[in-house]
Design a protein around this motif. Structure first.
Motif, PDB file in Angstrom:
ATOM      1  N   PRO A  46       0.827  -1.212   0.000  1.00  0.00           N
ATOM      2  CA  PRO A  46       0.000   0.000   0.000  1.00  0.00           C
ATOM      3  C   PRO A  46       0.859   1.258   0.000  1.00  0.00           C
ATOM      4  O   PRO A  46       2.000   1.257   0.468  1.00  0.00           O
ATOM      5  N   ALA A  47       0.265   2.347  -0.513  1.00  0.00           N
ATOM      6  CA  ALA A  47       1.012   3.599  -0.625  1.00  0.00           C
ATOM      7  C   ALA A  47       0.865   4.496   0.593  1.00  0.00           C
ATOM      8  O   ALA A  47       1.580   5.487   0.726  1.00  0.00           O
ATOM      9  N   ASP A  48      -0.055   4.172   1.500  1.00  0.00           N
ATOM     10  CA  ASP A  48      -0.317   5.042   2.644  1.00  0.00           C
ATOM     11  C   ASP A  48       0.747   4.852   3.721  1.00  0.00           C
ATOM     12  O   ASP A  48       1.273   3.749   3.921  1.00  0.00           O
ATOM     13  N   TYR A  49       1.034   5.957   4.427  1.00  0.00           N
ATOM     14  CA  TYR A  49       1.972   5.874   5.541  1.00  0.00           C
ATOM     15  C   TYR A  49       1.314   5.176   6.723  1.00  0.00           C
ATOM     16  O   TYR A  49       0.103   5.254   6.937  1.00  0.00           O
ATOM     17  N   LEU A  50       2.126   4.477   7.492  1.00  0.00           N
ATOM     18  CA  LEU A  50       1.651   3.669   8.604  1.00  0.00           C
ATOM     19  C   LEU A  50       1.383   4.513   9.840  1.00  0.00           C
ATOM     20  O   LEU A  50       2.161   5.430  10.166  1.00  0.00           O
ATOM     21  N   GLU A  51       0.342   4.179  10.564  1.00  0.00           N
ATOM     22  CA  GLU A  51       0.133   4.726  11.888  1.00  0.00           C
ATOM     23  C   GLU A  51       0.997   3.925  12.861  1.00  0.00           C
ATOM     24  O   GLU A  51       0.924   2.698  12.908  1.00  0.00           O
ATOM     25  N   ARG A 271       3.682   2.186   4.463  1.00  0.00           N
ATOM     26  CA  ARG A 271       5.070   2.583   4.241  1.00  0.00           C
ATOM     27  C   ARG A 271       5.555   3.493   5.352  1.00  0.00           C
ATOM     28  O   ARG A 271       4.763   4.107   6.077  1.00  0.00           O
ATOM     29  N   VAL A 272       6.884   3.586   5.466  1.00  0.00           N
ATOM     30  CA  VAL A 272       7.541   4.485   6.407  1.00  0.00           C
ATOM     31  C   VAL A 272       8.779   5.051   5.741  1.00  0.00           C
ATOM     32  O   VAL A 272       9.318   4.467   4.794  1.00  0.00           O
ATOM     33  N   ASP A 273       9.213   6.189   6.222  1.00  0.00           N
ATOM     34  CA  ASP A 273      10.524   6.735   5.839  1.00  0.00           C
ATOM     35  C   ASP A 273      11.537   6.298   6.889  1.00  0.00           C
ATOM     36  O   ASP A 273      11.200   6.120   8.066  1.00  0.00           O
ATOM     37  N   PHE A 274      12.786   6.133   6.462  1.00  0.00           N
ATOM     38  CA  PHE A 274      13.830   5.773   7.432  1.00  0.00           C
ATOM     39  C   PHE A 274      15.084   6.581   7.156  1.00  0.00           C
ATOM     40  O   PHE A 274      15.343   7.016   6.030  1.00  0.00           O
ATOM     41  N   LEU A 294      16.027   6.222  12.547  1.00  0.00           N
ATOM     42  CA  LEU A 294      14.798   6.981  12.775  1.00  0.00           C
ATOM     43  C   LEU A 294      13.776   6.575  11.720  1.00  0.00           C
ATOM     44  O   LEU A 294      14.021   6.676  10.518  1.00  0.00           O
ATOM     45  N   ILE A 295      12.615   6.118  12.185  1.00  0.00           N
ATOM     46  CA  ILE A 295      11.531   5.686  11.315  1.00  0.00           C
ATOM     47  C   ILE A 295      10.382   6.679  11.480  1.00  0.00           C
ATOM     48  O   ILE A 295       9.964   6.978  12.607  1.00  0.00           O
ATOM     49  N   THR A 296       9.859   7.179  10.368  1.00  0.00           N
ATOM     50  CA  THR A 296       8.788   8.168  10.407  1.00  0.00           C
ATOM     51  C   THR A 296       7.571   7.624   9.676  1.00  0.00           C
ATOM     52  O   THR A 296       7.677   7.166   8.529  1.00  0.00           O
ATOM     53  N   GLY A 297       6.419   7.673  10.350  1.00  0.00           N
ATOM     54  CA  GLY A 297       5.187   7.173   9.764  1.00  0.00           C
ATOM     55  C   GLY A 297       4.158   8.259   9.588  1.00  0.00           C
ATOM     56  O   GLY A 297       4.485   9.424   9.327  1.00  0.00           O
ATOM     57  N   LEU A 298       2.897   7.891   9.770  1.00  0.00           N
ATOM     58  CA  LEU A 298       1.775   8.801   9.553  1.00  0.00           C
ATOM     59  C   LEU A 298       1.828   9.971  10.534  1.00  0.00           C
ATOM     60  O   LEU A 298       2.109   9.797  11.717  1.00  0.00           O
ATOM     61  N   GLN A 310      25.802  -4.001  22.032  1.00  0.00           N
ATOM     62  CA  GLN A 310      25.466  -5.154  21.226  1.00  0.00           C
ATOM     63  C   GLN A 310      24.322  -5.974  21.808  1.00  0.00           C
ATOM     64  O   GLN A 310      23.674  -6.727  21.086  1.00  0.00           O
ATOM     65  N   SER A 311      24.065  -5.831  23.090  1.00  0.00           N
ATOM     66  CA  SER A 311      23.037  -6.648  23.718  1.00  0.00           C
ATOM     67  C   SER A 311      21.690  -5.952  23.833  1.00  0.00           C
ATOM     68  O   SER A 311      20.666  -6.615  23.964  1.00  0.00           O
ATOM     69  N   SER A 312      21.653  -4.643  23.830  1.00  0.00           N
ATOM     70  CA  SER A 312      20.395  -3.962  24.138  1.00  0.00           C
ATOM     71  C   SER A 312      20.107  -2.823  23.169  1.00  0.00           C
ATOM     72  O   SER A 312      21.016  -2.149  22.683  1.00  0.00           O
ATOM     73  N   VAL A 313      18.812  -2.644  22.922  1.00  0.00           N
ATOM     74  CA  VAL A 313      18.313  -1.602  22.029  1.00  0.00           C
ATOM     75  C   VAL A 313      17.067  -1.009  22.666  1.00  0.00           C
ATOM     76  O   VAL A 313      16.324  -1.701  23.365  1.00  0.00           O
ATOM     77  N   GLU A 314      16.846   0.274  22.444  1.00  0.00           N
ATOM     78  CA  GLU A 314      15.611   0.922  22.891  1.00  0.00           C
ATOM     79  C   GLU A 314      14.837   1.430  21.693  1.00  0.00           C
ATOM     80  O   GLU A 314      15.424   1.997  20.757  1.00  0.00           O
ATOM     81  N   LEU A 315      13.524   1.259  21.721  1.00  0.00           N
ATOM     82  CA  LEU A 315      12.625   1.911  20.780  1.00  0.00           C
ATOM     83  C   LEU A 315      11.999   3.100  21.501  1.00  0.00           C
ATOM     84  O   LEU A 315      11.250   2.924  22.471  1.00  0.00           O
ATOM     85  N   ARG A 316      12.317   4.296  21.058  1.00  0.00           N
ATOM     86  CA  ARG A 316      11.772   5.505  21.670  1.00  0.00           C
ATOM     87  C   ARG A 316      10.668   6.022  20.752  1.00  0.00           C
ATOM     88  O   ARG A 316      10.945   6.456  19.618  1.00  0.00           O
ATOM     89  N   LEU A 317       9.441   5.963  21.217  1.00  0.00           N
ATOM     90  CA  LEU A 317       8.263   6.190  20.390  1.00  0.00           C
ATOM     91  C   LEU A 317       7.693   7.588  20.633  1.00  0.00           C
ATOM     92  O   LEU A 317       7.491   8.012  21.774  1.00  0.00           O
ATOM     93  N   ASP A 318       7.432   8.269  19.535  1.00  0.00           N
ATOM     94  CA  ASP A 318       6.769   9.580  19.562  1.00  0.00           C
ATOM     95  C   ASP A 318       5.504   9.442  18.706  1.00  0.00           C
ATOM     96  O   ASP A 318       5.558   9.483  17.482  1.00  0.00           O
ATOM     97  N   PHE A 319       4.363   9.277  19.358  1.00  0.00           N
ATOM     98  CA  PHE A 319       3.126   8.961  18.638  1.00  0.00           C
ATOM     99  C   PHE A 319       2.512  10.171  17.946  1.00  0.00           C
ATOM    100  O   PHE A 319       1.809  10.019  16.943  1.00  0.00           O
ATOM    101  N   ASP A 320       2.736  11.381  18.482  1.00  0.00           N
ATOM    102  CA  ASP A 320       2.089  12.556  17.909  1.00  0.00           C
ATOM    103  C   ASP A 320       3.038  13.417  17.081  1.00  0.00           C
ATOM    104  O   ASP A 320       2.652  14.459  16.568  1.00  0.00           O
TER     105      ASP A 320
END
Length: 625
Positions: A46-51, A271-274, A294-298, A310-320
Motif C-alpha cells: 500500500p502507498a499510505d503511511y503507517l500509523e 510505508r515508512v521513511d527511514f 529513525l523511522i517516520t510514519g503517519l 550489542q546486547s540492548s536496544v531501545e525503541l523511543r516512540l513519539d506517537f504525535d
C-alpha cells in the motif's frame, strides 16, 4: 520475531555467469529478509503511511532493521572487497568474457555479441549477451545481460529471470583488492528458489564498490525503486541510498552504515521513511555497538531505534510527532531480526578455544620478550654496555646467539651504564636467538620501540617499567604498558602488561581489546613453573563476534608438557561459553599434561551442557592455522 534471512549469495548459476558477486550484495542489502508472515502473491505494498502504535512498533522496527542492517552483514570477513574483485575477475576471465571472447574470435570483433543458450550443470539454461567496447576487458558503457531459465547448477538454488549490468565507472585493477566499480543493475522477473522458497525482485539500483583506499572498503547502493518478494511479504524501496564503509585492516572489521529512503511493506500494510541520524556502527557480521535509525510514519510519528550496545536496544516512540518521547520499549537486536554472532556452539567450540589460546600466548610472549631485552642477555642491555656518552646512539648491532639472526638498536640514553626514566630504545630483530638470565630461551622477531618509565636495580637484578609500541613484534601490533621484574634472589621472574588493543599478526586476523596479562616464572620448583592470567575482549576473523577472555583460575604451566591446572574462559555476547580446563598430571609428572577438557555452556545458563576432551597440541594447531 525472527524473519528468515533473504540472501542471493548462494546461486552458483549466477556465479557461473560472473555476475552474482556484484548483484547479490546490492540486492540482498536493499531488500533484506522476507516478512514475518501473512500475505502472499506479488501485489505491491500500500502507498499510505503507517500509523505507529505501541502494538506495531516492534514489527515495524524489525522490518526496517532487516532491510537496513543487512548492509553491515555484507562487510563480514571482507566479503565486499573479495566479492567485487571476484565478480569482475569472473567477468574478465572465465565467467562472461571467455565465451564472449570465443564468439568474437570466431566471427571477428564486434560490439554486440549474443550467445545461444548454454546448459546449466543440472537443468535449465543461461543466455548471455553483451554490448562491449572490447571483448578482452570491461569498459565504461559496456552492457552485459544474462537470462536464466530454470537454471540449476547443483547448489540447491534455481534461478530464473533477466539480469543486466551497465558499467558506469571503473578504476584501478578489479582483479586485485584495489579498484572501483560502479554499475547499474536492472532486474526483470528475477527469482531464486531455494529450500522450497522463492525470492523475486524487479527494479534497478546503482551499485558502487570502491576499495581504492584499501583496506578501507566503501560500497553504495542507491535507486528510485526496487521491489522484492519473499516469505509472504512484498517490499519496495523508494528513493533509497545506503552506504557501508569497512576497514578490513583492523579487527573486528569496524563498519559504519548510513541509510535513508522509503520502505513499503505489504505485511505492514503501509510505508515508512527511514534515516540514520547517527550512523549504525559495529563489527562486520555482528550486532552494532552504536547508532540510531529513525523511522517516520503517519502524521510525523516516529520510532527511534537507539543502539545501547550489542546486547540492548531501545525503541523511543513519539506517537504525535511533537519531538517528545511518549513511550520507551526495551528490546534486543536479535528480537528485531538483526544478525547476531553465533556465540559458542558445539561445532565451533574447539576452534574458538584455539583462537583464545593463540591470542593469550602471543600477547604474553610479546610482553615477556620485550622486558627480556633489559636482562644481561637482552639486546638493550648489550647496547647499553657499549655506550659511553649520553644522548642519541646507534644503530648498534647486539649479538644474537646464532649467526643467522640479527638485531639493531638505536635510541637516546640519559646516563651511560644504566637505564633511566625517559630513555628511548628502538629495536629491530630478525630471528635473534637469545638465552635469557632465566631458564628459558627465545627467538625474537619484529620491531620494538620502548620508552623507559621506571628502573630500579642494576645488571642482573632489576625492575623496569616501560611504554612500548610493538610492530609485528613476536606476532603482535600494539601500544602497551608493561613491567618486568627480576629481583635479587633470582628465583622468581614476573611481568605484566596492558594494552587498549592488541592486533595479532599472521595468517588469521585476531585482536584483543582491553588486554591484560600477568606472568610469573618460579625456579624454586623443578621443572620451572609459569603462572599466567590473561583477560580482554577477543575478536577473530574465524568466527564473528565479541568474546570475553578471562582466567577465572590462573593457568599453571611447567617447562615440560602443557598447562597442568587452571582455566581459560571464553564467553560470547549471548552468554554461551567454552571453559578450557587442563587435565592434571599423572603421578605428579607435568610431562603428562597433554590434554584439556572443553566445558561448553551452549545456552548461557551457567551450566555445562557438553564436555569435549582435546589434546593441547590440537588446540595449538587450530590456533596457528
Amino acid at each position: 520475531m525472527q524473519p528468515k534471512q533473504l540472501s542471493l549469495n548462494s546461486s552458483l548459476a549466477l556465479r557461473a555467469a560472473g555476475l552474482v558477486a556484484v548483484v547479490a550484495a546490492g540486492l540482498a542489502s536493499v531488500i533484506g529478509s522476507g516478512g514475518g508472515g501473512g500475505g502472499g502473491g506479488t501485489a505491491p505494498p500500500p502507498a499510505d503511511y503507517l500509523e505507529i502504535t505501541s502494538v506495531n512498533a516492534l514489527e515495524i522496527a524489525g522490518v526496517v532493521v532487516d532491510s537496513v542492517y543487512t548492509s553491515l552483514e555484507l562487510a563480514e570477513a571482507g566479503d565486499l572487497a573479495e566479492g567485487g574483485a571476484g565478480a569482475t575477475a569472473l567477468v574478465l576471465d572465465s565467467g562472461v568474457l571467455q565465451p564472449l571472447r570465443r564468439e568474437s574470435l570466431d566471427v571477428g570483433i564486434q560490439e554486440v555479441i549474443e550467445l545461444p543458450p548454454e546448459d546449466c550443470l543440472v537443468t535449465g539454461t543461461v543466455t548471455l549477451s553483451a554490448d562491449l567496447s572490447d571483448p578482452f576487458t570491461i569498459s565504461v558503457g559496456d552492457r552485459i545481460t544474462a537470462v536464466f531459465a530454470n537454471c540449476d547448477d547443483g547448489d540447491g538454488a534455481v534461478t530464473d529471470g533477466r539480469l543486466q549490468l551497465i558499467i558506469r565507472a571503473i578504476a584501478g585493477d578489479p582483479l586485485t583488492d584495489v579498484f572501483l566499480l560502479r554499475t547499474d543493475v536492472s532486474l526483470t522477473s528475477f527469482a531464486i528458489t531455494e529450500d522450497g522458497e522463492t525470492t523475486s525482485a524487479d527494479g534497478s539500483f546503482e551499485l558502487t564498490l570502491d576499495s581504492l583506499d584499501y583496506p578501507v572498503v566503501f560500497t553504495r547502493l542507491l535507486g528510485d525503486s526496487l521491489t522484492g518478494t519473499a516469505d509472504g511479504d512484498t517490499r519496495t524501496l523508494i528513493n533509497f541510498d545506503e552506504t557501508v564503509e569497512t576497514n578490513l585492516g583492523d579487527l573486528p572489521y569496524p563498519s559504519v552504515v548510513t541509510a535513508f529512503g522509503t520502505l513499503a511493506s505489504r505485511v505492514l500494510e503501509g510505508r515508512v521513511d527511514f534515516d540514520t541520524p547517527v550512523p549504525v556502527a559495529g563489527p562486520a557480521g555482528d550486532a552494532p555497538d552504536t547508532g540510531e535509525i529513525l523511522i517516520t510514519g503517519l502524521d510525523g510519528a516516529t520510532i527511534r531505534i537507539v543502539v545501547l550496545g550489542q546486547s540492548s536496544v531501545e525503541l523511543r516512540l513519539d506517537f504525535d510527532g511533537n519531538g517528545s518521547v511518549d513511550e520507551v520499549q526495551p528490546t534486543t537486536w536479535a528480537e528485531l531480526g538483526g544478525s547476531v554472532a553465533p556465540g559458542v556452539t558445539e561445532a565451533n567450540a574447539a576452534a574458538l578455544a584455539g583462537e583464545a589460546i593463540a591470542a593469550a600466548v602471543s600477547f604474553q610472549e610479546a610482553v615477556r620478550d620485550a622486558g627480556a631485552q633489559f636482562t644481561t642477555d637482552g639486546a638493550f642491555w648489550n647496547a647499553l654496555s657499549g655506550i659511553s656518552v649520553p644522548g642519541s646512539f646507534g644503530p648498534i648491532s647486539p649479538r644474537c646467539v646464532l649467526s643467522n639472526g640479527s638485531a639493531s638498536v638505536s635510541g637516546e640514553l640519559a646516563v651511560p651504564g644504566t637505564f633511566t626514566a625517559g630513555d628511548v630504545f628502538n629495536g629491530s630483530f630478525v630471528n635473534c636467538f637469545q638465552q635469557t638470565q632465566f631458564p628459558f630461551s627465545i627467538i625474537v622477531n619484529g620491531n620494538l620501540d620502548i620508552v623507559v618509565t621506571d628502573y630500579v636495580g642494576f645488571g642482573g637484578f632489576f625492575t623496569v617499567g616501560f611504554d612500548a609500541v610493538a610492530n609485528q613484534f613476536q606476532g603482535v601490533d600494539a601500544a602497551l604498558t608493561a613491567t618486568y621484574s627480576l629481583p635479587d634472589n633470582a628465583t622468581i621472574l614476573s611481568y605484566s602488561g596492558s594494552s587498549p588493543v592488541v592486533q595479532l599478526t599472521g595468517a588469521r586476523a585476531r585482536a584483543l581489546y582491553g588486554a591484560e596479562v600477568t606472568g610469573e616464572y618460579n625456579s624454586f620448583v623443578s621443572p620451572t613453573r609459569l603462572t599466567r592470567t590473561v583477560s580482554g575482549d577477543l575478536y577473530t576473523a574465524l568466527i564473528p563476534g565479541r568474546y570475553e577472555l578471562s582466567t577465572p583460575v590462573p593457568l599453571i604451566i611447567f617447562s615440560v608438557g602443557g598447562p597442568c591446572s587452571g582455566a581459560l574462559l571464553l564467553t560470547a555476547e549471548n552468554g554461551t561459553s567454552v571453559r578450557i580446563v587442563p587435565i592434571g598430571p599423572v603421578n605428579d609428572d607435568p610431562a603428562t599434561c597433554t590434554s584439556a577438557q572443553l566445558e561448553l555452556d551452549l545456552d548461557g545458563n551457567g551450566s555445562t551442557d557438553r564436555i569435549i576432551e582435546v589434546l593441547w597440541q590440537d588446540l595449538l594447531q587450530l590456533g596457528s592455522a
